[in-house]
Design a protein around this motif. Structure first.
Motif, PDB file in Angstrom:
ATOM      1  N   LYS A  75       0.846  -1.209   0.000  1.00 22.25           N
ATOM      2  CA  LYS A  75       0.000   0.000   0.000  1.00 22.25           C
ATOM      3  C   LYS A  75       0.875   1.249   0.000  1.00 22.25           C
ATOM      4  N   ASN A  76       1.931   1.212   0.818  1.00 22.53           N
ATOM      5  CA  ASN A  76       2.840   2.379   0.843  1.00 22.53           C
ATOM      6  C   ASN A  76       3.461   2.601  -0.537  1.00 22.53           C
ATOM      7  N   TYR A  77       3.850   1.491  -1.170  1.00 19.40           N
ATOM      8  CA  TYR A  77       4.498   1.586  -2.481  1.00 19.40           C
ATOM      9  C   TYR A  77       3.567   2.230  -3.515  1.00 19.40           C
ATOM     10  N   THR A  78       2.347   1.696  -3.643  1.00 23.30           N
ATOM     11  CA  THR A  78       1.464   2.215  -4.697  1.00 23.30           C
ATOM     12  C   THR A  78       1.006   3.637  -4.361  1.00 23.30           C
ATOM     13  N   PHE A  79       0.855   3.918  -3.063  1.00 21.53           N
ATOM     14  CA  PHE A  79       0.415   5.266  -2.701  1.00 21.53           C
ATOM     15  C   PHE A  79       1.521   6.290  -2.929  1.00 21.53           C
ATOM     16  N   TRP A  80       2.738   5.885  -2.657  1.00 24.61           N
ATOM     17  CA  TRP A  80       3.888   6.785  -2.861  1.00 24.61           C
ATOM     18  C   TRP A  80       3.986   7.157  -4.350  1.00 24.61           C
ATOM     19  N   ILE A  81       3.866   6.135  -5.201  1.00 27.06           N
ATOM     20  CA  ILE A  81       3.938   6.399  -6.650  1.00 27.06           C
ATOM     21  C   ILE A  81       2.775   7.302  -7.087  1.00 27.06           C
ATOM     22  N   ALA A  82       1.571   6.989  -6.599  1.00 28.25           N
ATOM     23  CA  ALA A  82       0.407   7.794  -7.003  1.00 28.25           C
ATOM     24  C   ALA A  82       0.566   9.236  -6.517  1.00 28.25           C
ATOM     25  N   SER A  83       1.029   9.438  -5.279  1.00 26.53           N
ATOM     26  CA  SER A  83       1.176  10.809  -4.764  1.00 26.53           C
ATOM     27  C   SER A  83       2.188  11.584  -5.601  1.00 26.53           C
ATOM     28  N   ARG A  84       3.253  10.893  -5.979  1.00 32.48           N
ATOM     29  CA  ARG A  84       4.266  11.588  -6.793  1.00 32.48           C
ATOM     30  C   ARG A  84       3.735  11.914  -8.190  1.00 32.48           C
ATOM     31  N   LEU A  93      -0.829  12.196   3.893  1.00 38.34           N
ATOM     32  CA  LEU A  93      -1.930  12.047   2.940  1.00 38.34           C
ATOM     33  C   LEU A  93      -2.546  10.641   3.045  1.00 38.34           C
ATOM     34  N   LEU A  94      -1.660   9.655   3.304  1.00 34.73           N
ATOM     35  CA  LEU A  94      -2.119   8.255   3.331  1.00 34.73           C
ATOM     36  C   LEU A  94      -3.028   7.968   4.524  1.00 34.73           C
ATOM     37  N   GLU A  95      -2.744   8.633   5.652  1.00 35.14           N
ATOM     38  CA  GLU A  95      -3.492   8.349   6.895  1.00 35.14           C
ATOM     39  C   GLU A  95      -5.023   8.446   6.685  1.00 35.14           C
ATOM     40  N   GLU A 104       6.230  13.803  -2.741  1.00 37.35           N
ATOM     41  CA  GLU A 104       7.185  12.702  -2.818  1.00 37.35           C
ATOM     42  C   GLU A 104       7.869  12.396  -1.487  1.00 37.35           C
ATOM     43  N   GLU A 105       7.991  13.413  -0.618  1.00 38.40           N
ATOM     44  CA  GLU A 105       8.735  13.177   0.613  1.00 38.40           C
ATOM     45  C   GLU A 105       7.929  12.274   1.543  1.00 38.40           C
ATOM     46  N   PRO A 106       8.571  11.222   2.106  1.00 43.88           N
ATOM     47  CA  PRO A 106       7.844  10.209   2.879  1.00 43.88           C
ATOM     48  C   PRO A 106       6.932  10.786   3.964  1.00 43.88           C
ATOM     49  N   THR A 107       7.359  11.848   4.685  1.00 43.16           N
ATOM     50  CA  THR A 107       6.500  12.363   5.763  1.00 43.16           C
ATOM     51  C   THR A 107       5.227  12.987   5.166  1.00 43.16           C
ATOM     52  N   GLU A 108       5.366  13.655   4.034  1.00 43.16           N
ATOM     53  CA  GLU A 108       4.199  14.280   3.382  1.00 43.16           C
ATOM     54  C   GLU A 108       3.270  13.197   2.815  1.00 43.16           C
ATOM     55  N   VAL A 109       3.871  12.158   2.236  1.00 33.86           N
ATOM     56  CA  VAL A 109       3.066  11.058   1.677  1.00 33.86           C
ATOM     57  C   VAL A 109       2.285  10.390   2.815  1.00 33.86           C
ATOM     58  N   ALA A 110       2.960  10.184   3.959  1.00 30.42           N
ATOM     59  CA  ALA A 110       2.303   9.518   5.098  1.00 30.42           C
ATOM     60  C   ALA A 110       1.121  10.345   5.602  1.00 30.42           C
ATOM     61  N   ALA A 170      -9.950  18.419  -7.266  1.00 30.54           N
ATOM     62  CA  ALA A 170      -9.695  17.659  -6.032  1.00 30.54           C
ATOM     63  C   ALA A 170     -10.484  16.348  -6.049  1.00 30.54           C
ATOM     64  N   ASP A 171     -11.755  16.402  -6.471  1.00 25.23           N
ATOM     65  CA  ASP A 171     -12.584  15.190  -6.495  1.00 25.23           C
ATOM     66  C   ASP A 171     -12.053  14.157  -7.484  1.00 25.23           C
ATOM     67  N   LYS A 172     -11.605  14.651  -8.649  1.00 23.25           N
ATOM     68  CA  LYS A 172     -11.092  13.723  -9.674  1.00 23.25           C
ATOM     69  C   LYS A 172      -9.827  13.032  -9.157  1.00 23.25           C
ATOM     70  N   ILE A 173      -8.964  13.828  -8.524  1.00 23.70           N
ATOM     71  CA  ILE A 173      -7.709  13.255  -8.023  1.00 23.70           C
ATOM     72  C   ILE A 173      -8.002  12.269  -6.880  1.00 23.70           C
ATOM     73  N   LEU A 174      -8.960  12.634  -6.040  1.00 21.26           N
ATOM     74  CA  LEU A 174      -9.365  11.744  -4.951  1.00 21.26           C
ATOM     75  C   LEU A 174      -9.835  10.394  -5.527  1.00 21.26           C
ATOM     76  N   GLY A 175     -10.662  10.461  -6.558  1.00 22.55           N
ATOM     77  CA  GLY A 175     -11.169   9.239  -7.200  1.00 22.55           C
ATOM     78  C   GLY A 175     -10.035   8.399  -7.759  1.00 22.55           C
ATOM     79  N   LEU A 176      -9.074   9.066  -8.385  1.00 26.65           N
ATOM     80  CA  LEU A 176      -7.948   8.341  -8.975  1.00 26.65           C
ATOM     81  C   LEU A 176      -7.083   7.697  -7.904  1.00 26.65           C
ATOM     82  N   LEU A 177      -6.871   8.440  -6.808  1.00 28.65           N
ATOM     83  CA  LEU A 177      -6.039   7.890  -5.740  1.00 28.65           C
ATOM     84  C   LEU A 177      -6.720   6.662  -5.119  1.00 28.65           C
ATOM     85  N   ILE A 178      -8.057   6.730  -4.993  1.00 26.61           N
ATOM     86  CA  ILE A 178      -8.780   5.578  -4.425  1.00 26.61           C
ATOM     87  C   ILE A 178      -8.722   4.405  -5.417  1.00 26.61           C
ATOM     88  N   GLY A 179      -9.100   4.706  -6.685  1.00 22.93           N
ATOM     89  CA  GLY A 179      -9.161   3.639  -7.703  1.00 22.93           C
ATOM     90  C   GLY A 179      -7.798   3.028  -7.940  1.00 22.93           C
TER      91      GLY A 179
END
Ligand code: HEM
Length: 345
Positions: free
Chosen positions: A43-52, A66-68, A58-64, A146-155
């Motif tokens: 999950k961390n891997y795919t979320f990190w790539i998607a956030s970037r 968003l992931l929470e 890209e920075e791990p603390t910022e990604v974390a 924001a909604d489109k990006i949210l949908g993409l991050l979930i999907g």
């Protein structure tokens, strides 16, 4: 606009970025560890790539950060819609509002950076959405972006993390398949200069690895199926289906139909050689006009994942008969803990 960003031509440019992030992910999450829990790491891997790739975080603390809320949202995504304090649904609504707020803040900052040429219009999907107008010259509203990006991050991240987890599970159970993947990936490793990132040609060489990934997606499709509405009355297998009925198509049942896949329980990547399965029999990404637009993106991130994991390790499952739960995606009940054996240098 969205499909353009997700088309193979556009995605080719992102292989190096995926490879770079995979390198960081594996050195921080997997290396120098005897045991790891695979699912949370995937999950961390795919979320990190998607956030970037979607919002340049890209920075791990910022990604974390968003992931929470995404994890809270994921657990309430398919829940009884009772919006009372403490229900999974209520927590998911709050989490999605929090994510929207975070995304809108990023969008506002990006607009400033674009205006001052500190950001590029092609650096990620957020820039694409902010700089491309529709046929009437209108730009998308911040909240829509924001909604489109949210949908993409979930999907985009839970599905692929389930797929990567099952790659690890099947490769642990099938040493001869692991050997084939290892051989193919090491050929690519040997062809690269030190520090050289993966590119489109390398991905084209990963044929066996992709056949293996497809067999994983056949036996453990991340999405079990989806709903459709009958647009006209029709007959199916002797049943009359009236117009307007909701129909559920099932990837799982189709993938295990012996008429489409002889010996369906057998793990056999050779099914995908040549022209592969008949149309509409292999449907982990759906089919028709609503087919998953993230298919190519998912292919790249799964192949980059396979490249990184097999070039570093062999592994064995710590719980040999770990149960699989489907909630709503299939995942090993304990997150697939594995013991790692790094390759000798
Ligand atoms: C292994 C990974 C993935 C699997 C198995 C998967 C599977 C699916 C399936 C089965 C559908 C429904 C198709 C239908 O109703 O016919 C779908 C829709 C969708 N997927 Fe994926 N997906 C994956 C990765 C991704 C990624 C990485 C993204 C984004 C980058 C993404 C974005 C979407 C979107 C936006 C839709 C809705 C499309 C629409 O309704 O028109 N998916 N996906």
């Amino acid at each position: 606009m969205l499909p353009n960003f997700l088309k193979p031509e556009a995605l080719q440019r992102y292989i190096g970025i995926m490879d770079h992030i995979a390198g960081r992910h594996f050195s921080s999450g997997w290396e120098n560890k005897d045991q790891v829990k695979v699912f949370p790491l995937c999950k961390n891997y795919t979320f990190w790539i998607a956030s970037r790739l979607f919002v340049s975080v890209e920075e791990p603390t910022e990604v974390a950060k968003l992931l929470e809320p995404f994890n809270v949202l994921a657990s309430g995504l398919i829940s009884v819609p009772i919006d009372l304090p403490g229900t999974p649904f209520n927590r998911a609504v709050k989490a999605s509002n929090q994510i929207r707020k975070m995304l809108v803040a990023l969008i506002k900052q990006r607009k400033v950076d674009l205006a001052e040429s500190k950001a590029s219009p092609t650096q990620d999907i957020m820039s694409h959405m902010l700089t491309i107008s529709d046929e009437n010259g209108k730009f998308m509203h911040e909240l829509d972006v924001a909604d489109k990006i949210l949908g993409l991050l979930i999907g985009g991240h839970d599905t692929a993390s389930s797929a990567c987890t099952f790659v690890i599970k099947f490769l642990a159970e099938l040493p001869e398949i692991y050997e084939g993947v290892y051989k193919e990936q090491m050929e690519i490793v040997k062809s690269k200069a030190p520090g050289e990132l993966l590119n489109w040609d390398d991905i084209q060489k990963m044929k066996y690895s992709w056949n293996v990934a497809c067999e994983v997606l056949r036996l453990a499709p991340p999405l079990q199926g989806a709903f459709r509405e009958a647009l006209a009355d029709f007959m199916y297998n002797g049943f009359s289906i009236p117009k307007g009925w909701k129909i559920y198509w099932s990837a799982n049942t189709t993938h295990r139909n012996p008429e489409c896949f002889p010996e369906p329980q057998k793990f056999d990547p050779a099914r995908f050689e040549g022209s592969g399965p008949a149309p509409y029999t292999f449907v982990p990404f759906g089919g028709g006009p609503r087919m998953c637009p993230g298919k190519e993106y998912a292919r790249l991130e799964i192949l980059v994942f396979i490249h990184h994991v097999v070039k570093r390790f062999r592994w064995e499952k710590i719980i040999p008969d770990e149960k699989i739960v489907v909630d709503p995606m299939p995942i090993p009940a304990k997150g697939l803990p594995v013991r790692l054996f790094p390759h000798k240098a």
